[in-house]
Every structure is written in structure tokens, then in C-alpha cells.
Scaffold this motif. Structure first.
Motif, short mmCIF file in Angstrom:
data_model
loop_
_atom_site.label_atom_id
_atom_site.label_comp_id
_atom_site.label_asym_id
_atom_site.label_seq_id
_atom_site.Cartn_x
_atom_site.Cartn_y
_atom_site.Cartn_z
N PHE A 67 -109.91 42.02 -2.75
CA PHE A 67 -109.75 43.41 -3.19
C PHE A 67 -110.12 43.65 -4.65
O PHE A 67 -109.99 44.78 -5.14
CB PHE A 67 -108.32 43.92 -2.92
CG PHE A 67 -107.23 43.21 -3.68
CD1 PHE A 67 -106.88 43.61 -4.96
CD2 PHE A 67 -106.53 42.16 -3.10
CE1 PHE A 67 -105.86 42.97 -5.65
CE2 PHE A 67 -105.51 41.51 -3.78
CZ PHE A 67 -105.18 41.92 -5.07
N GLU A 68 -110.64 42.64 -5.34
CA GLU A 68 -111.13 42.85 -6.70
C GLU A 68 -112.64 42.78 -6.69
O GLU A 68 -113.23 41.76 -6.31
CB GLU A 68 -110.53 41.81 -7.65
CG GLU A 68 -109.04 42.02 -7.87
CD GLU A 68 -108.44 41.05 -8.88
OE1 GLU A 68 -109.16 40.14 -9.34
OE2 GLU A 68 -107.26 41.22 -9.21
N PHE A 69 -113.28 43.89 -7.08
CA PHE A 69 -114.73 44.01 -6.92
C PHE A 69 -115.38 44.51 -8.20
O PHE A 69 -114.76 45.23 -8.99
CB PHE A 69 -115.05 45.00 -5.79
CG PHE A 69 -114.34 44.68 -4.49
CD1 PHE A 69 -114.73 43.61 -3.71
CD2 PHE A 69 -113.28 45.47 -4.05
CE1 PHE A 69 -114.08 43.32 -2.52
CE2 PHE A 69 -112.63 45.20 -2.85
CZ PHE A 69 -113.03 44.12 -2.08
N THR A 70 -116.64 44.14 -8.38
CA THR A 70 -117.42 44.66 -9.51
C THR A 70 -118.52 45.60 -9.05
O THR A 70 -119.09 46.33 -9.85
CB THR A 70 -118.07 43.51 -10.31
OG1 THR A 70 -118.92 42.76 -9.43
CG2 THR A 70 -117.01 42.59 -10.89
N ARG A 71 -118.83 45.57 -7.74
CA ARG A 71 -119.93 46.39 -7.22
C ARG A 71 -119.55 46.97 -5.85
O ARG A 71 -118.73 46.41 -5.13
CB ARG A 71 -121.20 45.55 -7.07
CG ARG A 71 -121.85 45.13 -8.37
CD ARG A 71 -122.92 44.08 -8.17
NE ARG A 71 -122.34 42.79 -7.82
CZ ARG A 71 -123.05 41.72 -7.49
NH1 ARG A 71 -124.37 41.79 -7.46
NH2 ARG A 71 -122.45 40.58 -7.20
N ALA A 72 -120.20 48.07 -5.54
CA ALA A 72 -120.07 48.68 -4.22
C ALA A 72 -121.39 49.36 -3.87
O ALA A 72 -122.13 49.79 -4.76
CB ALA A 72 -118.93 49.68 -4.18
N VAL A 73 -121.67 49.43 -2.59
CA VAL A 73 -122.84 50.15 -2.10
C VAL A 73 -122.35 51.29 -1.21
O VAL A 73 -121.51 51.09 -0.32
CB VAL A 73 -123.78 49.24 -1.28
CG1 VAL A 73 -124.95 50.04 -0.71
CG2 VAL A 73 -124.29 48.08 -2.14
N THR A 74 -122.85 52.49 -1.46
CA THR A 74 -122.55 53.63 -0.61
C THR A 74 -123.87 54.31 -0.23
O THR A 74 -124.91 54.01 -0.79
CB THR A 74 -121.66 54.66 -1.33
OG1 THR A 74 -122.39 55.25 -2.42
CG2 THR A 74 -120.38 54.03 -1.85
N ARG A 75 -123.79 55.22 0.74
CA ARG A 75 -124.98 55.99 1.12
C ARG A 75 -124.57 57.44 1.34
O ARG A 75 -123.58 57.72 2.02
CB ARG A 75 -125.63 55.43 2.39
CG ARG A 75 -126.98 56.09 2.68
CD ARG A 75 -127.62 55.57 3.95
NE ARG A 75 -128.08 54.20 3.88
CZ ARG A 75 -129.21 53.80 3.28
NH1 ARG A 75 -129.97 54.67 2.65
NH2 ARG A 75 -129.55 52.53 3.30
#
Length: 260
Positions: free
Chosen positions: A6-14
Motif C-alpha cells: 500500500f505504499e506507492f510512488t507511481r500510479a497509472v490511470t486512463r
């Protein structure tokens, strides 16, 4: 100690596109309003960015009405990404479209080659294991192939079952922290979360189960006040995001991003 689940530095959305009105749905509860969905999506992306994460926002894919639900296209782990093979055949082209973005982010990108099928919405990654729910969109062969692919990375897969009439495993559950899962009572009653701390959604608020823990925030769909109050009382920093239009297509908070 980091918490890779649950610890993230990036995400991809559209971004959702005008073809969203043709998206798949279990039952017709109304046509999504694109303008409202775009506003909700912008709120969602802004909340992810508020944590300091970098969000890669891809353009709409008009040829693929469900492409806003990027989570189904891949499983993102610290060691690499695995491209899925959706059970809905009309969605397999979305994976092809997502592949270049993930290859630009990861040194290693593997893929489910079939004949089985599997979608990201059926996969819950915790600190200790990867839970995969059998469903209409994920079969035993797809789970078996995923198990083989992640084993060299040190991940164990446990097959569980999605409740009858529920689209995806994560429609009914989400990870809140390393030891805690938010789940509907019908899913928790199966015993699949034995050994975890479970917080149940409030009666009548089952649709709140699809939330995401993203760094310091728990993003949950707006409109479920009892469950939101329960989570806040348990110490979580809850952000409520409008989800009325995605819900018409069986979509929720986890569906809208790939997180790594």
C-alpha cells in the motif's frame, strides 16, 4: 520498513472516453454520465497526487469502452509487472495498449499467455500472499499460470472464491494496511481472511468494500457514511471520491489505477 502492498510512488490511470456508455455491466442501472465521470476521475487522480506519487494519466481509448478500469490489465509488484488475460474477450486489446507504458516503468514485464484468463480485479496483494478469487473473469488455469510466474519473485498465491453474483473478488474487499482487510460480511464469512484483522462494511453499504489504501489515504466511494465513520474511528485518513458513474459499470476505487 516499507509496505509494498500500500505504499506507492507511481500510479497509472486512463481517462474515460465518450464510448464509456457502451461499457460492460452486470445489470443496467443507468447510463454513465461522461461529464460527471470525468470530474470524479479528476478528483481521484488529484488525491493520488496529493500523496506525492507520480500519476501517469493515459488518454481515453474510444475503441475500448471499459479502458478506464486499468487495474484489470496487469498486476504490478515490486519486482515487475504481469500483463493479464481478461476473461472478457472484448477487453483483451486494453492489455496490448497498456503494455508499452508498463515496459517503460519496469525492467521485467511478463504476461499471462493462456489458455486461462485472469483479471486484476480478482487479485488482492497483501504483505504475506497474493489472494486470487475465482470468478466469471478469472479461472483456475489463469491462477495457475500466475502462480508459476510470481514464484521466482518470492510470492505465494492462494486461490479463493468470489461470492456468487459478484463480478470481481475486490468488489467485496480491499486492503487497509499490512494486517487489515475491509470486506463485506458475505465474503468474510467464507473464512478466506482467517488470520487477518477484518473490518466489515456496514449493512447495506457493501459497495463501499472496493476502496484502496494509497500511502496515507484510504480512498473510498462517496455515499457510505456508516462505513466511512467506522474507518475513521479505526484511525484511517479517509477520502471519499464520487463513484456514481463508475458504479453503473461495476467499477470502484481499485479499478481506476495501477499502483506500484
Amino acid at each position: 520498513m516499507s509496505n509494498p502492498s500500500f505504499e506507492f510512488t507511481r500510479a497509472v490511470t486512463r481517462k474515460p472516453g465518450a464510448s464509456i456508455i457502451d461499457g460492460l455491466r452486470a445489470q443496467d442501472i443507468g447510463t454513465p454520465n461522461l461529464e460527471t465521470m470525468l470530474q470524479h476521475h479528476a478528483d481521484y487522480v488529484a488525491t493520488l497526487r496529493e500523496t506525492g506519487a507520480r500519476v501517469i494519466e493515459l488518454p481515453a481509448l474510444l475503441d475500448f469502452p471499459d479502458a478506464v478500469f486499468v487495474e484489470d490489465t496487469a498486476l504490478c509488484l515490486p519486482q515487475g509487472a504481469i500483463l493479464m488475460r481478461p476473461g472478457a474477450e472484448t477487453r483483451r486489446g486494453e492489455v496490448v495498449q497498456m503494455a508499452p507504458t508498463l515496459r517503460a516503468q519496469y525492467d521485467e514485464v511478463l504476461e499471462i499467455s493462456g489458455p486461462g484468463f485472469i483479471e486484476g480485479g480478482d487479485i488482492l496483494t497483501t504483505e504475506r500472499e497474493i489472494l486470487v478469487g475465482r470468478s466469471a473473469r478469472t479461472d483456475a488455469a489463469g491462477i495457475a499460470e500466475l502462480t508459476e510466474l510470481v514464484a521466482p519473485w518470492g510470492h505465494a498465491v492462494r486461490e479463493v472464491h468470489t461470492p456468487e453474483g459478484v463480478l470481481h473478488f475486490k468488489t467485496d474487499c480491499s486492503l487497509l494496511d499490512a494486517e487489515t482487510i475491509l470486506a463485506t460480511q458475505r465474503l468474510a464469512a467464507t473464512g478466506c481472511f482467517d488470520g487477518y484483522r477484518v473490518i466489515n462494511t456496514a449493512p447495506g453499504e457493501e459497495a463501499a468494500a472496493n476502496t484502496i489504501r494509497f500511502n496515507q489515504f484510504v480512498l473510498m466511494p462517496a455515499g457510505f457514511p456508516k462505513t466511512a465513520a467506522t474507518l475513521r474511528a479505526a484511525g484511517y485518513d479517509v477520502r471519499e471520491i464520487g463513484n456514481s458513474e463508475c458504479a453503473k459499470l461495476d467499477g470502484g476505487m481499485s479499478c481506476l489505477s495501477l499502483r506500484f
